[in-house]
Every structure is written in C-alpha cells, then in structure tokens.
Design an enzyme around this catalytic site. Structure first.
Site, PDB file in Angstrom:
ATOM      1  N   GLU A  89      47.960  52.334  54.182  1.00 54.42           N
ATOM      2  CA  GLU A  89      47.715  51.278  55.170  1.00 54.42           C
ATOM      3  C   GLU A  89      48.944  50.831  55.943  1.00 54.42           C
ATOM      4  O   GLU A  89      48.842  50.491  57.122  1.00 54.42           O
ATOM      5  CB  GLU A  89      47.105  50.052  54.456  1.00 54.42           C
ATOM      6  CG  GLU A  89      45.742  50.286  53.852  1.00 54.42           C
ATOM      7  CD  GLU A  89      44.673  50.526  54.908  1.00 54.42           C
ATOM      8  OE1 GLU A  89      44.826  50.056  56.050  1.00 54.42           O
ATOM      9  OE2 GLU A  89      43.686  51.218  54.593  1.00 54.42           O
ATOM     10  N   SER A 350      22.823  14.273   6.829  1.00 53.40           N
ATOM     11  CA  SER A 350      23.786  13.810   5.823  1.00 53.40           C
ATOM     12  C   SER A 350      25.214  14.286   6.080  1.00 53.40           C
ATOM     13  O   SER A 350      26.069  14.131   5.208  1.00 53.40           O
ATOM     14  CB  SER A 350      23.345  14.293   4.435  1.00 53.40           C
ATOM     15  OG  SER A 350      22.084  13.766   4.089  1.00 53.40           O
TER      16      SER A 350
END
Length: 773
Positions: A89, A350
């Site tokens: 590029e 509990s």
C-alpha cells in the site's frame, strides 16, 4: 575562507528578509490555524471485545453501527504484517508527511494524459482519512484529504496511523479491520496469522466485492500468489518462506464470533462502555469446562422440574474470578437462560450461619463446644423449625452449625441482635440487605433477606483469607486489594474446622467415603418453599459458589442444597483443584485449646467429671464457670427441697441437681426423656421467689387474635422444681395444670390479661387483644 563565509551570510540575510520569511512561514501558520479551527476528530466506534486472562477472545460484540470493527492493538501488528501491508500500500509511509508528492505528481500527469482517473496515489494516511470521512472522488475531496492527512500526521505517530488503517479497512459486508477479518475468517488473532493469510487479508480491501472470502477462495489464492511472487522479486522475504506461503491452502470461511462467558461479557460491556478491549481474569479452558459441566448437570435434573444453575469460581490467592456461569444455557429462552444467576437476588437459606457463629466467636459469646438447646422455642410469635422438622435437645455450637440447625442459630442471633449481623453484611457489601435493613429481624438467619451468589461467594472467601474480605477481580490487570478485616483469623479457623466435617446431613447421598469427595469446607442452604438450593465451598486456593433452582421462582419438593447443589459443587472442585497441593488452613496465632465441661462447654467446675478439649480465642472467649448442675438442699430422702429461709432444725442434705432451662425441661417432658427432677419445695415455706418465673410461650405478648369458633392455647415453660402452674384470665383463676400441659380457653373480646403463676408464687403476665366481627 572569509569570502565564502561572507557569501553564506548574504544568502541567509536574503532569505530572512521580511517578505520572503513571511512567504515561507505563512502557509505553515495558516495550516496550524485551520487545524485549530477545523480539528480532525478521530473517534471510530469499535466493537467490544472480551478477552480471557491469556489474551484469547471469550466474546465479541457488534459496535453501535452493527459492524464488526475489532480494535487491533499495536503489539498485534507483527513485523511480517507491517512489511506486507507497507509493501503493497505505501512503501514510503514512514518518510512522507501524510502524502507522497512524487506519487501525486505522477498520478496527476497520468490522469491528465489519459483523460480519466486511473491512479489515485493515496497514502495509508490518506486512506485513513477517506475511511473516517468518506467523500465523493473529486479533486476537491483529494485536497481535503491532503489537509486531513497532514493533520493526522501532526497529531498521531506513524504507528498509530498504521493502527488506525488496520482497524478501518473494509472486508465486505459489515466486517471492518484486520482483526475482525482475522477472527471471523481464520478464527485467530492477527499475530497468529501466517504470511499467506496476511497476504490474503491485504488484498481483500481493494476489491471486497469480487474477492469474497469463503465464496471465491480459488480466485483469491491466484491473486494472493501474484502478490507473494512480487514480494519475492522485491526480496521482502526468504524464497523458502514465499514458496511455503504459495503452497499453503486457503482455509477461510465465515465463522461465528466467540461467545464464551456470555453473562459476564454482557455485564462488563455495560459496566465499561466504549472500551474496545476488556481483559478479564477468566481462564478459557476452565470457563468452557464449568459451562459444560453446569449444562450437563442441569440436563440431568430436568425430570425433577429443575431447570437452571449458576456457578462462580474464585481464586482466593488473587481474588480473580476464573469461571463465571450465569445459567445452564444462555441460549435457552424458555428457562430464562439470559438471566444472570450470579447476580440474581434470592433467599440465602442457611448460608449466612457461618458468619453469624464467627461473629459470636469474636464477641466471646460461644466456643465450638458451647451447649445450646435445640428445642421448640417461640421468639415473640416466630417459631422456627429445623429442615427435618425434628429437634435434638441440648447440642454443641459445633453440632448446630455442622447440621445447620435453625433454633440455635436464631437464639444466637437474638443474643447478638440482628443489627450487628446486618452491620457485618453491609460491610461485606450485600446490596439488597442494605436496602432491606430496616425490615430485617431474626428470620434473616434462616433466609429472610435477599442475597446474590456473587455476594455469598465473596463472603466465603473471607474464611479462606484469614477473615479478610477482598473485592472480586474480574480484570486480569487488577491486583488483589489490601482487604478489610471482617472477622478474626481465629474465628475463621474455627469456622473452617466445623465446615470441613463430613459426618453431617448436608453430605449428598452416596458421597460419604468415596473418592469423589474433595477436601473442602462447605455450607449448604435451602430457601423457604424450596425455591433455591445453595452450596458454597472453599479450600485455601479456591472458593466455588453454586446455586440451583428455577428463575421463574417455582419451588420443587426435591430441591435442597445437600442433594441438588452440593454434587455440582463437588464436581466443579474436583475439576479445578483436585488433590490441591496448597495444604490446609493452619491455626491462627491466638487459638488455644482448653478443657471444658462436656455438658455445657464452659470452664469446668468442681462437679464437672466429664471434660473434653475445646478451642478458644485467647483473651476473647468466655471464662465463665460451668453451671449445668446446682446445689439443692433436701431432706434425707430427697422428697422435699428447702430454701435458706425454711431449713428445718432436724437437718438436711446438700445434693447436685441438673440446672436446666425451662424450655429443655418442657422438651424432655414432651419426649419422655428421663431427667432428675428437683424435689418439690417445702409446702410450709411462705417465701415468694423473685427469679425463675414461668415463661409463657402461648399466646404472644402484645399480639392480636381473631377467634371465630376457636379456642386460644395457653402454654408455658417452668423451672425444674415446679410441679404445678396456675392460669388466670383478667386475674380470675381458670385452671391448675402441670407445666407441660397445654390449656385451651375462649377469652373475652377486647384487651385481655393472661397470667401464669407457679407453685413457688412466681408470676408472669402477658397482654393480648381479642378481636371479633
């Protein structure tokens, strides 16, 4: 030499003339002015990526525009990727100011000569501008791109611009960025890509429509190999590397984005908005393993009409959450699969009892061998029962916690007061308890409050961390906090010892003495109505929290912590930390052992012949003397007892008798348990005793009763030496009975005074209100 120096000086003066200086500097100043006036806002909206502790991807989300735009980090840009993308590029990327003047000139001449746009000469920087601000392809647009490109170069480094480019390049459809394409087409991160795969991804953005990965792979391979041969000519890579890349098959197709730990992923995405990468502490293999175990386990429970479960695994040494399973199947909408069971509020059953007893240990109220009565008790209208609806008489605190008995827990909480326990829960950051605190009472210890699995599991990590409570770390970057002291190390050690016992009812069926049982301390819980089953377990290394139930809130008769939640807990522990090498908990500094009376758990008196060893906290645990027996003056045949005011001149003997609470006497009488009764008091004695009056257990003082064709029960508990009690309504004698006999009456409407007197003259009154239609 002087002549040459003079010429240089003249040239410098010539350029520093005001007109030429301003001609040179004005464009630069104008650019800076425009840069301030028209700033380039670079704020692409990225997808959210949730990663595991090793960097692998757990979960990926679309961004706000429904695009896959995953954020590529600088360290993910490998040298091979950098070389490949620049060669294709922009070979001069690191040398130009955002645009390449030579390439621009060449493109302008070529376009002018051909009469059409055949070359754009766009640099990577200019492509970034175009991707951020798309425009029509005109010369004006090109000029704006040039200006924006220079702005980018001014404010960002070259590496950052390259990073932006790799994050924005299109791959067709809604896929943008190198990382998105790498993950969705190759199933791997960019740093793991081969040269052939990198080359493939570099050629797609120029032709995303014609080069569709997964559909036109044969054509893509041809184009890829063309570029690989160009790289070979440019001597970018070794020939053998190029040859291997050319021969590499293309295995690219559209894959599903990773979706591990969905509940945690959605949670963190909401908590950390606009954060492209969220790094968790999750271990991916462990997460996948626990997810599968939870799904398989719940599938086996379907026949019982139990449809969901949640599991969280915490490393006690780092406080990192290594596995987070919010439900059995996130994709099951019928059973609420998307509900996060780790943060859902449920009744704790509990499971808060260990904290209660730990606080009581620290307050010096009890020790493990302290005796407490597990007998029917009325706490101002609150009459709790045990899970099995049985009572055990006198038991130790150790037995009460190991067997999760309810009445002893409520008794301890009553003495401690609910506000103290609420204070500890607030300190532990129980959010729902904070909201409910004004309405909570004794029932909270049996599940009468709201908690989450996350809160409970964090609480239990404090027992494994010597009493310190730390925040849970969901991020791999977060270090273990200093922590806050919740309970003492000594109290934590005592709780650990009790919860490690396996001779207890909450051991799952068929697990006793099997190799499946890991060495852990654990506590179970079952909520009222059997809607929630809990099991929280821990050792030195891990704490695992398990919840099983239905998100619909429907109770199931078979649902309980022992047989439903604990097997999954054991399975998870055996998977994550079987045969842990870290050892067990060591005694804390101020833990000591002492002899206590086996009957009371107190320091032995002279009459305590049966003594056992018990743990105590030095300087904290109570040193009261045992009083399970008391001296009573009787005649020689032990038929009559005397007080100090009625001792006969004919003589008496001094004998030891059980010093039992009225509630235990009533329990023994009801269950025909033999015990030694104190002889009746001297009938000729006229003394009225001031202490030891009966306790009225029914009705409740201050209560209102609506009676329609019903009778009211009168019941009491009396001392060991009481043979008869007398019942009065509004000071009128109703009946004489023994203390263990309940009496049924129909009181008048309105405010009613009910009195009970024993045969010692001791009296107690309660007031109620009887209503009628």
């Amino acid at each position: 030499m002087k002549e040459g120096g003079q010429k240089s000086s003249n040239v410098l003066k010539k350029w520093l003339r005001p007109s030429r200086f301003w001609l040179f500097i004005t464009p630069f100043l104008l650019f800076l002015l425009l840069d301030v006036a028209i700033p380039f806002k670079v704020s692409p909206r990225y997808s959210t990526l949730i990663t595991a502790s090793d960097g692998t991807i757990l979960h990926a989300f679309l961004n706000d525009d429904d695009k896959w735009r995953l954020y590529t980090e600088l360290e993910e840009i490998t040298p091979v990727l950098r070389q490949t993308i620049l060669q294709k590029e922009d070979r001069y990327f690191y040398y130009h100011p955002g645009f390449n003047p030579f390439a621009l000139g060449r493109a302008f001449l070529k376009n002018t000569m051909t009469g059409r746009r055949s070359s754009g000469a766009s640099t990577i920087t200019m492509q970034v501008v175009r991707l951020l601000e798309p425009r029509q392809r005109t010369y004006l647009s090109k000029a704006i791109e040039l200006f924006r490109a220079m702005q980018l170069e001014l404010h960002y480094s070259k590496d950052e611009i390259l990073q932006l480019y790799l994050n924005l390049i299109p791959y067709g459809g809604n896929i943008e960025g190198m990382k998105s394409a790498s993950l969705l087409y190759f199933g791997k991160l960019p740093q793991l890509l081969s040269l052939a795969e990198i080359t493939t991804l570099t050629i797609i953005p120029n032709r995303p429509s014609s080069l569709r990965l997964g559909r036109k792979n044969v054509f893509i391979v041809q184009e890829r190999n063309k570029w690989l041969r160009r790289f070979e000519k440019a001597a970018l890579f070794d020939k053998q590397v190029i040859a291997d890349a050319i021969n590499e098959p293309l295995n690219a197709y559209r894959r599903e984005a990773p979706k591990l730990a969905p509940h945690l992923a959605f949670r963190l995405r909401k908590e950390h908005k606009n954060t492209p990468i969220i790094r968790t502490a999750i271990l991916p293999t462990r997460q996948a393993q626990v997810e599968q175990m939870t799904r398989n386990y719940v599938n086996r429970l379907q026949s019982m009409d139990i449809h969901n479960a949640a599991v969280i695994v915490v490393n006690n040494e780092t406080m990192r959450v290594e596995a987070y399973v919010g439900s059995a199947d996130f994709n099951n909408p019928y059973d609420g699969g998307q509900v996060d069971g780790i943060r859902a509020v449920h009744s704790p059953g509990s499971t808060l009892k260990p904290l209660l007893y730990a606080i009581a240990f620290d307050k010096g109220m009890i020790t493990p061998k302290s005796a407490i009565n597990d007998v029917p008790t009325n706490f101002g209208g609150f009459e709790p029962e045990n899970f099995d609806r049985r009572f055990n008489g006198k038991v130790t605190i150790e037995f009460a916690l190991a067997n999760s008995l309810n009445i002893p827990a409520v008794k301890v909480l009553k003495e401690l007061t609910p506000s103290v326990l609420i204070g500890y829960l607030k300190k532990s950051d129980f959010q729902t308890v904070k909201k409910q605190s004004k309405d909570l009472g004794l029932s909270m210890i049996l599940g009468g409050c709201g908690v989450t699995l996350e809160e409970l599991t964090r609480l239990f990590t404090s027992f494994a961390n010597g009493g310190k409570i730390h925040g849970l770390n969901y991020s791999a970057d977060t270090k273990k906090s200093k922590g806050e002291v919740l309970i003492s190390p000594e109290s934590a050690y005592l709780i650990n010892g009790i919860l490690t016992q396996i001779t207890r009812p909450d051991l799952p069926n068929n697990f006793d003495n099997t190799y499946h049982l890991p060495r852990i301390a654990w506590k179970t819980g079952t909520s009222y109505g059997k809607k929630d089953a809990w099991s929280i377990g821990y050792n030195r290394r891990y704490t695992v929290g398990v919840w099983v139930g239905n998100f619909s809130g429907v109770g199931v008769p078979e649902l309980n912590g022992a047989n439903i939640a604990t097997p999954l807990l054991f399975d998870v522990f055996n998977a994550v930390d079987y045969n842990s090498p870290t050892g067990w908990f060591k005694p804390a500094a101020d833990i000591t052992r002492r002899k206590v009376c086996a009957e009371s758990g107190d320091v032995p008196s002279d009459f305590c012949t049966h003594q056992i060893l018990d743990y105590a906290i030095m300087g904290i645990s109570s040193t009261r003397k045992c009083q399970h027996l008391k001296w009573v003056l009787t005649d020689k045949n032990a038929e009559i007892s005397y007080c100090t005011q009625c001792i006969p001149d004919s003589g008496y003997v001094r004998k030891l008798y059980p010093n039992m609470a009225p509630e235990l006497i009533a329990y023994n009488e009801l269950n025909h348990i033999p015990f030694q009764r104190i002889p009746p008091h001297n009938p000729k004695c006229t003394r009225v005793f001031e202490v030891g009056a009966p306790v009225i257990t029914s009705p409740n003082d201050g209560s209102e009763y609506f009676l329609e064709n019903q009778e009211l029960q009168l019941a009491c508990q009396a001392s060991n030496d009481v043979r008869e009690v007398y019942w009065y309504i509004n000071d009128k004698l109703i009946q004489k009975t023994n203390p263990q006999t309940a009496l049924f009456v129909k009181p008048p409407v309105g405010k009613v005074k009910i009195s009970c007197s024993d045969d010692k003259g001791r009296n107690v009154d309660v007031f109620i209100k009887v209503l009628s239609r």
